[in-house]
Scaffold this active site. Structure first.
Site, short mmCIF file in Angstrom:
data_model
loop_
_atom_site.label_atom_id
_atom_site.label_comp_id
_atom_site.label_asym_id
_atom_site.label_seq_id
_atom_site.Cartn_x
_atom_site.Cartn_y
_atom_site.Cartn_z
N ALA A 10 35.03 80.24 59.54
CA ALA A 10 34.69 80.99 60.75
C ALA A 10 34.05 80.09 61.80
O ALA A 10 33.44 79.07 61.49
CB ALA A 10 33.74 82.14 60.40
N SER A 34 38.71 78.54 51.91
CA SER A 34 39.48 79.33 52.85
C SER A 34 40.66 79.91 52.09
O SER A 34 41.07 79.36 51.06
CB SER A 34 39.96 78.47 54.01
OG SER A 34 40.88 79.18 54.83
N ARG A 35 41.21 81.00 52.60
CA ARG A 35 42.44 81.50 51.99
C ARG A 35 43.61 80.57 52.26
O ARG A 35 44.66 80.67 51.62
CB ARG A 35 42.73 82.91 52.51
CG ARG A 35 41.69 83.94 52.05
CD ARG A 35 42.10 85.36 52.44
NE ARG A 35 41.17 86.35 51.90
CZ ARG A 35 40.13 86.85 52.55
NH1 ARG A 35 39.90 86.45 53.79
NH2 ARG A 35 39.34 87.74 51.98
N LYS A 95 24.37 87.69 59.50
CA LYS A 95 23.97 89.04 59.88
C LYS A 95 25.11 89.75 60.60
O LYS A 95 25.98 89.10 61.17
CB LYS A 95 22.70 89.03 60.74
CG LYS A 95 22.56 87.95 61.79
CD LYS A 95 23.53 87.86 62.92
CE LYS A 95 23.88 89.09 63.68
NZ LYS A 95 25.00 88.81 64.65
N ARG A 163 34.64 91.08 66.70
CA ARG A 163 33.59 91.91 67.29
C ARG A 163 34.16 93.15 67.98
O ARG A 163 33.42 94.08 68.28
CB ARG A 163 32.77 91.08 68.29
CG ARG A 163 31.97 89.98 67.63
CD ARG A 163 31.42 88.99 68.65
NE ARG A 163 30.67 87.92 68.01
CZ ARG A 163 31.20 86.86 67.43
NH1 ARG A 163 32.53 86.74 67.40
NH2 ARG A 163 30.46 85.94 66.87
#
Length: 328
Positions: A10, A34-35, A95, A163
């Site tokens: 990320a 990671s995938r 978070k 987001r």
């Protein structure tokens, strides 16, 4: 040395946490998962990690890692935090660690069962500017605290950004609304009793893009607004009978300004300025986490505090659907 593993590639890991890990006094980047194994290998090479894995489970099964940082989509935080702790790894999770306060109970139970650390990555908890604000309030620098106000906004309408995806835990309150709430709780040592709020959702995304919140802490009132579709702004103000404390870049110094705490006297004829140049709050967080994991002491943001903060966010959502106060 504490050996870090990172679950996913990320952006926040690449831009903030991995550079900070490289620069800690007590930790090293040991593995990245990671995938897409090629992507994991590329990032591992970039940050000097000797191990790369093509699945998160493979990293958790490795004996080359003491603890993991989890920057996965919010909807995955609880599940992978539990898996990591059950695999014997300490856990630092981005978070918000959960989307409902009750979900954190399972993490508390696993922490207590396994003896593994599970902590939410609230980097502001480790920034000395908030220690200063807390000490000023506790020391009576502004007299009785009557009101706290805050704001955190940015502009993001990218439909591919997590987001803006409710199924991944997107929305303004989980992403940035948690910061005015947690910093107020850190600074005062008090918890809110009730809240009222107006919450607006994007008609296309379905995520909350604006929230205007009032929280009653008993001794004082706090209000803040947050938005994912407004111009950049960050501020916190603690207003007392004898003075006021302004925090100019309270959460992310840089784009939002410098980390400065201004203490004003009652008639604003005098001010004390506290500057925090060169502070790296992510590094502070990682070093403290590693210290605790290695048995060298330190204070971490607790799951109990995570639950208290999420209870407030849960109540804000409820208040956004009602016309009055909601109990936290």
């Amino acid at each position: 040395m504490f050996r870090w593993g990172v679950l996913s590639t990320a952006n926040i890991a690449q831009n903030q946490l991995l550079p900070a890990m490289q620069d800690t006094r007590n930790g090293v980047v040991s593995a990245i998962a990671s995938r897409d194994e090629a992507r994991a290998r590329q990032l591992a090479d970039r940050f000097g990690a000797p191990h790369a894995f093509g699945s998160y489970d493979a990293l958790l099964a490795s004996d080359t890692v003491d603890g993991v940082y989890i920057p996965l989509p919010t909807s995955d935080h609880v599940a992978w935090s539990l898996k990591a702790a059950q695999a014997g790894k300490h856990v630092l999770c981005e978070k918000p660690i959960a989307l409902k306060a009750d979900e954190i109970d399972a993490l508390i139970a696993e922490r207590d069962r396994s003896g593994r650390i599970i902590s939410e990555a609230f980097m502001v908890f480790y920034h000395p500017q908030w220690h200063k604000v807390r000490d000023l309030i506790a020391g009576g620098a502004i007299g009785r605290l009557r009101h706290v106000s805050g704001v955190f906004t940015y502009y993001n309408t990218d439909p591919e950004n997590m987001r803006n995806k409710p199924e991944l835990g997107g929305g303004g309150l989980p992403d940035i609304g948690v910061y005015p709430t947690v910093s107020t709780r850190i600074s005062t040592g008090l918890e809110p009793q009730r809240v009222r709020a107006a919450v607006e959702r994007d008609p296309q995304f379905g995520t909350d893009i604006y929230a205007d919140v009032t929280a009653d802490f008993g001794d004082f009132i706090m209000d803040f607004y947050c938005s994912t579709q407004m111009a950049l702004r960050q501020e916190m103000l603690f207003h007392g009978e004898k003075g006021a404390i302004e925090v100019t870049a309270p959460f992310n110094a840089g784009d939002y300004g410098h980390a400065v705490v201004n203490l004003h006297n009652q008639d604003r004829s005098e001010a004390q300025v506290f500057r925090f140049q060169g502070v790296r709050q992510y590094r502070n967080m990682l070093e403290t986490f590693a210290d605790v994991a290695l048995g060298n002491g330190g204070e971490l943001f607790s799951l109990e505090s995570s639950k208290a903060n999420q209870k407030l966010i849960d109540a804000v959502y409820r208040a956004g659907e009602s016309d009055g106060w909601e109990t936290v």
